[in-house]
Design an enzyme around this catalytic site. Sequence first.
Site, short mmCIF file in Angstrom:
data_model
loop_
_atom_site.label_atom_id
_atom_site.label_comp_id
_atom_site.label_asym_id
_atom_site.label_seq_id
_atom_site.Cartn_x
_atom_site.Cartn_y
_atom_site.Cartn_z
N GLU A 69 0.78 -1.47 -0.03
CA GLU A 69 -0.35 -0.44 0.22
C GLU A 69 0.63 1.55 0.40
O GLU A 69 2.14 1.22 0.80
CB GLU A 69 -1.20 -0.06 0.93
CG GLU A 69 -1.62 1.46 2.00
CD GLU A 69 -2.71 1.45 0.76
OE1 GLU A 69 -2.20 2.09 0.16
OE2 GLU A 69 -3.66 1.03 -0.64
N ASP A 118 -8.20 1.35 -7.54
CA ASP A 118 -8.53 2.36 -7.91
C ASP A 118 -9.23 2.34 -9.81
O ASP A 118 -7.87 2.23 -10.73
CB ASP A 118 -7.74 3.57 -8.32
CG ASP A 118 -8.01 5.21 -8.80
OD1 ASP A 118 -9.21 5.29 -9.30
OD2 ASP A 118 -7.58 5.91 -7.97
N LYS A 122 -10.60 7.82 -16.98
CA LYS A 122 -10.43 8.47 -17.78
C LYS A 122 -9.93 7.76 -18.64
O LYS A 122 -8.40 7.27 -18.11
CB LYS A 122 -10.02 9.79 -17.92
CG LYS A 122 -11.17 10.38 -16.81
CD LYS A 122 -10.50 11.82 -16.48
CE LYS A 122 -11.72 13.17 -15.84
NZ LYS A 122 -11.75 14.00 -15.34
N ASP A 154 -16.25 -3.81 -8.01
CA ASP A 154 -17.23 -3.44 -8.56
C ASP A 154 -17.50 -2.52 -9.45
O ASP A 154 -19.11 -2.47 -9.27
CB ASP A 154 -18.71 -2.47 -7.17
CG ASP A 154 -18.15 -1.17 -6.60
OD1 ASP A 154 -16.65 -0.86 -6.86
OD2 ASP A 154 -18.75 -0.13 -6.73
N THR A 191 -12.92 -7.92 1.50
CA THR A 191 -12.89 -6.11 1.27
C THR A 191 -13.35 -4.88 2.36
O THR A 191 -14.75 -5.40 2.35
CB THR A 191 -11.30 -5.56 0.50
OG1 THR A 191 -12.76 -4.96 -0.19
CG2 THR A 191 -11.10 -6.44 -0.19
N GLU A 192 -12.56 -4.26 2.53
CA GLU A 192 -14.15 -3.06 3.13
C GLU A 192 -14.40 -2.43 1.92
O GLU A 192 -15.97 -2.29 2.48
CB GLU A 192 -12.78 -2.04 3.26
CG GLU A 192 -11.78 -2.57 5.28
CD GLU A 192 -10.81 -3.20 5.24
OE1 GLU A 192 -9.89 -3.66 5.96
OE2 GLU A 192 -10.14 -3.09 3.78
#
Length: 213
Positions: A69, A118, A122, A154, A191-192
Site C-alpha cells: 500500500e 482505483d 478516463k 465493483d 475487503t472493506e
Amino acid sequence: MRLRNKPWAKDKLAAYPQYVVGNPEECKGKWNECFGNNHPIYIEIGTGKGRFVTEMAKAHPDKNFIGIELQESVIVSALDLIIEADIPNVKLMNVNAEELLTFFEEGEVDRVYLNFSDPWPKKRHAKRRLTYRTFLQMYETILVKNGEIHFKTDNRGLFESSLMSFSDYGMLLTFVSLDLHKSDFEGNIMTEYEEKFSNLGHPIYRSETSFRK
C-alpha cells in the site's frame, strides 16, 4: 473522499519491523528467508486498511502474504489489524507498486491479488490501472510458472477493460463471475470496500487469470 493525514503513521510503521518491511529491496530473491519458511508467497497490491490480507493470512497459515500500500495513513490501519491478530505469515510494504521489480525476483511470487483498485476511468489515465499491460509485464516477471492474478472490483467499466487487457496480453482466463455474491464461489473474503458496495446492492465482479508460460 479526502484522505485524512496521520503524521504519526510513519513512526508507528517503523516501530513494528516484524510486520512492516522497512527496506523490502533487501528481501528481493530471499523472501522465504525473510518469512523464515518456504511457503508460497501471495501479494495484495493496494491492500488498503488490511482486512483482506489479514483474514487470508489467518485462513491460510501455510501461505505467506504481503500487503502493498502506497498511502502510509491507510496502511497503518492494516498494521493495527495485524498487531491485533498476531499472525506470523503476513507482512506489509509501504511502497509504490510501480517498483515491484525492485522488491521481487523473477518467479518469486505465487499469486497476485488486485482488490477494488482505483478504476482510473478516463482514457488518458488508462496506463495507471493496475491491470494495464505495463503492470501485467511486471506480474508476469515476478510470478512463478502458472502463477495467478485474482481480481475483484465493483466497477463494471474497469472489469471489462481489464478482461480485454488480459486477453490482449494473451493470458488464460480460468474463472469469471459477474455477480460473485450470488455465485457458488466458496471461501470469499471481503475487503472493506467490497462489503460497502455489496451492501449498496452493487454486483461484485471477479476473475482469475494466469500467464501462458
